[in-house]
Design a protein around this motif. Sequence first.
Motif, PDB file in Angstrom:
ATOM      1  N   MET A   1      25.794  12.367 -44.516  1.00 36.16           N
ATOM      2  CA  MET A   1      27.030  12.770 -45.168  1.00 36.16           C
ATOM      3  C   MET A   1      28.145  12.687 -44.139  1.00 36.16           C
ATOM      4  SD  MET A   1      27.988  16.319 -47.053  1.00 36.16           S
ATOM      5  CE  MET A   1      27.086  15.834 -48.494  1.00 36.16           C
ATOM      6  N   ARG A   2      29.221  12.072 -44.545  1.00 33.23           N
ATOM      7  CA  ARG A   2      30.362  11.893 -43.654  1.00 33.23           C
ATOM      8  C   ARG A   2      31.508  12.774 -44.127  1.00 33.23           C
ATOM      9  NH1 ARG A   2      34.046   6.844 -42.754  1.00 33.23           N
ATOM     10  NH2 ARG A   2      34.834   7.390 -40.711  1.00 33.23           N
ATOM     11  N   LEU A   3      31.905  13.719 -43.282  1.00 35.44           N
ATOM     12  CA  LEU A   3      33.023  14.598 -43.612  1.00 35.44           C
ATOM     13  C   LEU A   3      34.277  14.006 -42.999  1.00 35.44           C
ATOM     14  CD1 LEU A   3      31.319  18.032 -42.922  1.00 35.44           C
ATOM     15  CD2 LEU A   3      31.536  16.814 -45.079  1.00 35.44           C
ATOM     16  N   SER A   4      35.151  13.500 -43.838  1.00 34.57           N
ATOM     17  CA  SER A   4      36.354  12.810 -43.383  1.00 34.57           C
ATOM     18  C   SER A   4      37.587  13.448 -44.005  1.00 34.57           C
ATOM     19  CB  SER A   4      36.277  11.337 -43.794  1.00 34.57           C
ATOM     20  OG  SER A   4      36.233  11.235 -45.206  1.00 34.57           O
ATOM     21  N   THR A   5      38.733  13.007 -43.544  1.00 35.41           N
ATOM     22  CA  THR A   5      39.985  13.470 -44.143  1.00 35.41           C
ATOM     23  C   THR A   5      40.031  13.072 -45.612  1.00 35.41           C
ATOM     24  OG1 THR A   5      41.088  13.252 -42.012  1.00 35.41           O
ATOM     25  CG2 THR A   5      42.502  13.349 -43.950  1.00 35.41           C
ATOM     26  N   LYS A   6      39.534  11.887 -45.901  1.00 39.05           N
ATOM     27  CA  LYS A   6      39.521  11.419 -47.295  1.00 39.05           C
ATOM     28  C   LYS A   6      38.690  12.368 -48.165  1.00 39.05           C
ATOM     29  CE  LYS A   6      38.886   7.031 -47.903  1.00 39.05           C
ATOM     30  NZ  LYS A   6      38.243   5.712 -48.051  1.00 39.05           N
ATOM     31  N   SER A   7      37.536  12.782 -47.675  1.00 40.22           N
ATOM     32  CA  SER A   7      36.698  13.680 -48.466  1.00 40.22           C
ATOM     33  C   SER A   7      37.350  15.064 -48.580  1.00 40.22           C
ATOM     34  CB  SER A   7      35.286  13.772 -47.894  1.00 40.22           C
ATOM     35  OG  SER A   7      35.285  14.190 -46.558  1.00 40.22           O
ATOM     36  N   GLU A 105      17.337  10.527 -33.543  1.00 40.19           N
ATOM     37  CA  GLU A 105      17.535  10.233 -34.962  1.00 40.19           C
ATOM     38  C   GLU A 105      16.975  11.333 -35.855  1.00 40.19           C
ATOM     39  OE1 GLU A 105      18.998   8.466 -38.250  1.00 40.19           O
ATOM     40  OE2 GLU A 105      19.464   8.039 -36.178  1.00 40.19           O
ATOM     41  N   GLU A 106      15.838  11.926 -35.474  1.00 43.68           N
ATOM     42  CA  GLU A 106      15.256  13.010 -36.261  1.00 43.68           C
ATOM     43  C   GLU A 106      16.201  14.205 -36.328  1.00 43.68           C
ATOM     44  OE1 GLU A 106      11.287  14.731 -35.738  1.00 43.68           O
ATOM     45  OE2 GLU A 106      10.635  12.656 -35.404  1.00 43.68           O
ATOM     46  N   LEU A 107      16.820  14.529 -35.212  1.00 44.93           N
ATOM     47  CA  LEU A 107      17.768  15.638 -35.164  1.00 44.93           C
ATOM     48  C   LEU A 107      18.922  15.389 -36.129  1.00 44.93           C
ATOM     49  CD1 LEU A 107      19.070  18.211 -33.891  1.00 44.93           C
ATOM     50  CD2 LEU A 107      20.102  16.646 -32.226  1.00 44.93           C
ATOM     51  N   TRP A 108      19.533  14.200 -36.054  1.00 45.88           N
ATOM     52  CA  TRP A 108      20.687  13.887 -36.900  1.00 45.88           C
ATOM     53  C   TRP A 108      20.287  13.798 -38.357  1.00 45.88           C
ATOM     54  CZ3 TRP A 108      23.991  15.622 -34.047  1.00 45.88           C
ATOM     55  CH2 TRP A 108      24.118  15.294 -32.698  1.00 45.88           C
ATOM     56  N   SER A 109      19.105  13.295 -38.615  1.00 49.44           N
ATOM     57  CA  SER A 109      18.621  13.204 -39.992  1.00 49.44           C
ATOM     58  C   SER A 109      18.418  14.600 -40.579  1.00 49.44           C
ATOM     59  CB  SER A 109      17.318  12.412 -40.020  1.00 49.44           C
ATOM     60  OG  SER A 109      16.818  12.346 -41.318  1.00 49.44           O
ATOM     61  N   LYS A 114      20.485  19.085 -44.044  1.00 51.93           N
ATOM     62  CA  LYS A 114      20.942  20.471 -44.219  1.00 51.93           C
ATOM     63  C   LYS A 114      22.384  20.514 -44.743  1.00 51.93           C
ATOM     64  CE  LYS A 114      17.931  22.571 -40.742  1.00 51.93           C
ATOM     65  NZ  LYS A 114      16.912  22.951 -41.663  1.00 51.93           N
ATOM     66  N   MET A 115      23.252  19.636 -44.232  1.00 49.48           N
ATOM     67  CA  MET A 115      24.634  19.576 -44.728  1.00 49.48           C
ATOM     68  C   MET A 115      24.640  19.144 -46.189  1.00 49.48           C
ATOM     69  SD  MET A 115      27.064  18.157 -41.617  1.00 49.48           S
ATOM     70  CE  MET A 115      27.150  16.588 -42.370  1.00 49.48           C
ATOM     71  N   ASP A 116      23.814  18.152 -46.505  1.00 47.25           N
ATOM     72  CA  ASP A 116      23.740  17.654 -47.875  1.00 47.25           C
ATOM     73  C   ASP A 116      23.276  18.766 -48.824  1.00 47.25           C
ATOM     74  OD1 ASP A 116      23.860  15.775 -49.968  1.00 47.25           O
ATOM     75  OD2 ASP A 116      21.751  15.247 -49.704  1.00 47.25           O
ATOM     76  N   ASP A 117      22.231  19.485 -48.431  1.00 49.63           N
ATOM     77  CA  ASP A 117      21.727  20.579 -49.262  1.00 49.63           C
ATOM     78  C   ASP A 117      22.802  21.645 -49.474  1.00 49.63           C
ATOM     79  OD1 ASP A 117      19.282  19.284 -49.341  1.00 49.63           O
ATOM     80  OD2 ASP A 117      18.343  20.581 -47.834  1.00 49.63           O
ATOM     81  N   HIS A 118      23.512  21.989 -48.411  1.00 50.95           N
ATOM     82  CA  HIS A 118      24.567  23.006 -48.511  1.00 50.95           C
ATOM     83  C   HIS A 118      25.688  22.541 -49.438  1.00 50.95           C
ATOM     84  CE1 HIS A 118      27.009  26.413 -47.384  1.00 50.95           C
ATOM     85  NE2 HIS A 118      27.993  25.603 -47.034  1.00 50.95           N
TER      86      HIS A 118
END
Length: 171
Positions: A1-7, A105-109, A114-118
């Motif tokens: 998930m990318r949190l950007s200004t657009k989002s 990669e496992e850490l970032w995944s 977790k961000m996606d679930d939240h």
Amino acid sequence: MRLSTKSRFAVTAMIDMGLRQHQGPVSLAAISQRQHISISYLEQIFSKMRQHGLVESTRGPGGGYTLNRDANHISVADIIYAVNSPDEAEQLPADAEQNGYVSAEELWSSLNQKMDDHMQAISLHSLIAAQLSKGGSAPSNNSPKRGVFAQKPAASTLPKVPNSVFALGNA
């Protein structure tokens, strides 16, 4: 998930629209004026959200956008994924394993999951309800202006003095 200004702007615009859609379609010009986001940027955002079935548009006088689904069935993650196209997702470089990227990669995944679930757990309806409980009916226009709508700094209160030796004779 990318949190950007657009989002961030997309979520803000959807809350604004959700607060006012009971009055009929909400125009991008009205959202632009209240939230200080350029109309052309909102057009890009709403085009993507329309393609993903989050909003529907009404043309003509009195037209604008309305939610295509109940606000309880739209999550923050839905909005973020709609405006961030898949080509904007981070891609690992071809030599990732050699440079140690894969070991993390496992850490970032895991963090991404977790961000996606939240974000999936937060509904647009809950954000609208929170906004209503804060300020009554609608967000105020007292927020600081951003982007192309930013106000120019106030004129200096310095005394008016000539800025040139040649202007001294005219003062």
